[in-house]
Design an enzyme around this catalytic site. Structure first.
Site, PDB file in Angstrom:
ATOM      1  N   CYS A  80       0.836  -1.200   0.000  1.00 13.80           N
ATOM      2  CA  CYS A  80       0.000   0.000   0.000  1.00 13.80           C
ATOM      3  C   CYS A  80       0.879   1.262   0.000  1.00 13.80           C
ATOM      4  O   CYS A  80       1.552   1.530  -0.993  1.00 13.80           O
ATOM      5  CB  CYS A  80      -0.981  -0.054   1.173  1.00 13.80           C
ATOM      6  SG  CYS A  80      -2.263   1.197   1.044  1.00 13.80           S
ATOM      7  N   HIS A 173      -3.654  -5.237   0.899  1.00 10.35           N
ATOM      8  CA  HIS A 173      -3.039  -5.740   2.139  1.00 10.35           C
ATOM      9  C   HIS A 173      -3.135  -7.268   2.231  1.00 10.35           C
ATOM     10  O   HIS A 173      -4.163  -7.781   2.670  1.00 10.35           O
ATOM     11  CB  HIS A 173      -3.736  -5.104   3.354  1.00 10.35           C
ATOM     12  CG  HIS A 173      -3.454  -3.650   3.492  1.00 10.35           C
ATOM     13  ND1 HIS A 173      -2.405  -3.164   4.229  1.00 10.35           N
ATOM     14  CD2 HIS A 173      -4.082  -2.571   2.969  1.00 10.35           C
ATOM     15  CE1 HIS A 173      -2.388  -1.841   4.157  1.00 10.35           C
ATOM     16  NE2 HIS A 173      -3.394  -1.448   3.399  1.00 10.35           N
ATOM     17  N   GLU A 175      -1.817  -9.120   4.338  1.00  8.88           N
ATOM     18  CA  GLU A 175      -1.759  -9.553   5.738  1.00  8.88           C
ATOM     19  C   GLU A 175      -3.133  -9.616   6.400  1.00  8.88           C
ATOM     20  O   GLU A 175      -3.292 -10.192   7.473  1.00  8.88           O
ATOM     21  CB  GLU A 175      -0.835  -8.609   6.540  1.00  8.88           C
ATOM     22  CG  GLU A 175      -1.347  -7.188   6.778  1.00  8.88           C
ATOM     23  CD  GLU A 175      -1.103  -6.236   5.604  1.00  8.88           C
ATOM     24  OE1 GLU A 175      -0.863  -6.713   4.485  1.00  8.88           O
ATOM     25  OE2 GLU A 175      -1.183  -5.012   5.810  1.00  8.88           O
TER      26      GLU A 175
END
Ligand code: XMP
Length: 529
Positions: A80, A173, A175
């Site tokens: 990002c 993202h 994660e």
């Protein structure tokens, strides 16, 4: 051991990146995004660097990494803001989007060309998948040498890679759990591109701890103050495993505000783990008399905190340990980040305004005699380590418990009688939660982040048999949360609540009525005081 360095630019999910990569078996370290990258930081163990997201913007106040990040030759993954940062620093263009991309967004991958490293990276991607995004800026021109390998459903660059250098970027993202296949993408970077070996395990942690503690503490005594919670108990288990048992002193204070059978369970567990010098201080009377007539929450907390320190100092002096003893603490990796001790200073502060600083700890810290055996672990890794070391599940899987204990769950003045009533009622509540299954198949206790009972300073009218009863009102609290900063009320099946209430009022004669607290945090806090 191979290591991935994470430059933290302040995203809420930086910690998650660290956790996900560790779950893949590779050690991670988070440092501030603008930290100086000298040889000490980029040691030979570092195999790759991840640049995190940020709530800020590259052309505004967003921090820049040390320029050495682009000269060190290590693989880079920008996530990002991290990708935007690389683009901006390396000569591309970043501009505001007309409308922020937020939430679940489809991403399509163009797999065809690219170097061997790019192929290894793209191997971690599905052809199209749902990613999770949260960004107000986008790349309007890639930096020279970069090529786009993925596009978002709204038409913006989602994946980019440099054609020669091992530099990669994601606009989403991986994660976050809402990102489909996020672990595979991180894995492709960590293993495919960086060539890491998965060497991060609890066995390895104990081995390293063993060597470092022997070097630091030698044969000197090590004293650990145990609260009975997960962290300090696992810290105790780690010391007992790595040092000579005669060297390890464990001190535990029973303030009288512990849960039912807590002291006995702590004792049994530590003895099972080999503790020889276990000092259990029974100080219920001292705490109860200090709180006599006191009802104001902050005053109660202050009195408890002060008395804790007084007794601690007195008892440590009584032990008569030689001057050069070490003091151990159950500090976690996240605690270090929160207190800003040089790592991830931009990370979001999670808790903990709660625990009182102790002069003993301060003095030992100044003398360089503090040992923190869990300081590289996240909470779930502490649990893993606890299980590995043989700490009972009852302790390892336990909900958080506040330092002042039941004293802040008895609203108003605290008495021995009230402690006993609350202890009994709470034990029934917790036992029922462990017995009952939730929709996920786990026990209600495991579905809930924290559950406990609160004794209210109110009596209410009822009947027991034919006799009028004037019993206390008990409030049940059960919440879901990830870090205790915010909390949602656990949505019980009505039947569970009704049955638990009946069992409590039938078994604890002083409780006349049970209520369920339906307040989220904010505006309410988790504890009542
Ligand atoms: P609050 O009530 O602030 O609680 O929403 C957030 C989390 O912190 C725990 N808590 C404490 N933990 N010492 C602690 O170690 C304390 O004094 C303390 N007060 C609250 C609380 O149980 C919840 O998990």
């Amino acid at each position: 051991m191979d290591k991935i360095l994470i430059l933290d630019f302040g995203s809420q999910t930086t910690q998650l990146i660290g956790r996900r990569v560790r779950d893949l078996g590779v050690y991670t370290e988070i440092i501030p995004g603008d930290a100086t990258l000298d040889a000490g930081v980029i040691s030979h163990e570092v195999k790759g660097i991840i640049l995190s997201g940020s709530p800020e913007s590259v052309y505004d106040t967003g921090a820049a990494p040390d320029k050495k990040v682009y000269d060190c030759g290590l693989p880079l993954l920008g996530i990002c803001y991290g990708l935007q940062r690389m683009t901006y620093d390396l000569g591309g263009k970043v501009e505001p989007l007309p409308k922020m991309e937020y939430g679940r967004i489809e991403v399509k991958i163009q797999k065809n060309e690219g170097s061997d490293k790019i192929q290894k990276f793209l191997n971690g991607f599905r052809d199209s998948f749902t990613a999770w995004m949260s960004h107000g800026d986008t790349l309007t021109q890639l930096a020279p040498g970069f090529k786009q390998y993925g596009t978002s459903g709204t038409g913006y660059p989602a994946v980019a890679a440099h054609e020669q250098k091992p530099w990669f970027g994601l606009q989403f993202h991986p994660e976050v759990t809402h990102c489909e296949g996020g672990d595979e993408i991180l894995g492709a970077f960590v293993f495919g591109v960086c060539g890491c070996t998965a060497g991060w395990s609890m066995e390895h942690y104990i081995e390293e701890l063993n060597q470092s503690l022997k070097k630091r503490a030698g044969e000197n005594p090590v004293l650990l103050l145990i609260s009975g919670g997960v962290d300090s108990t696992v810290a105790g288990a780690a010391l007992l495993k790595t040092l000579k048992t005669e060297q390890v002193h464990l001190m535990y204070m029973d303030t009288g505000f512990m849960r039912k059978n807590e002291t006995a369970a702590v004792r049994a567990n530590l003895e099972k783990l080999g503790a020889k010098n276990l000092h259990i201080i029974m100080c219920e009377d001292e705490f109860l008399s200090a709180l006599k007539g006191k009802g104001e929450p902050e005053e109660k907390r202050r009195i408890i905190g002060d008395l804790f320190i007084t007794i601690q100092e007195r008892e440590v002096a009584r032990l008569g340990l030689p001057e050069n003893y070490f003091l151990a603490q159950g500090t976690l990796y996240t605690d270090l980040i929160e207190s800003g001790k040089g790592i991830g200073k931009k990370a979001h502060v999670i808790k903990s305004h709660h625990n009182v600083a102790s002069p003993l700890v301060d003095a030992k810290r100044k003398a360089g005699k503090i040992i923190e055996p869990l300081d590289r672990l996240y909470k779930d890794e502490v649990r893993k380590l606890g299980r590995f070391l043989g700490v009972d599940e009852e302790i390892v899987g336990r909900h958080p418990f506040p330092g002042p204990g039941l004293a802040v769950r008895i609203i108003g003045e605290v008495t021995k009688e009230k402690c006993d009533v609350l202890r009994e009622a709470d034990a029934i509540f917790i036992e029922e939660l462990k017995k009952r299954r939730g929709s996920s198949g786990k026990s209600l206790y495991d579905e809930i982040w924290q559950a406990f009972s609160v004794l209210l300073p109110i009596r209410s009218v009822g009947v027991a048999g034919d006799v009028r009863k004037y019993g206390w009102v008990l409030a049940l609290r059960a919440i879901t949360s990830t870090d205790g900063m915010t909390a949602d009320v656990y949505p019980f099946e009505t039947r569970d609540l009704l049955e638990i209430s009946t069992r409590i009022t039938n078994s604890v004669k002083d409780i006349g009525r049970v209520t369920y607290d339906i307040s989220s945090k904010p505006p309410a806090t988790i504890e009542w005081e």
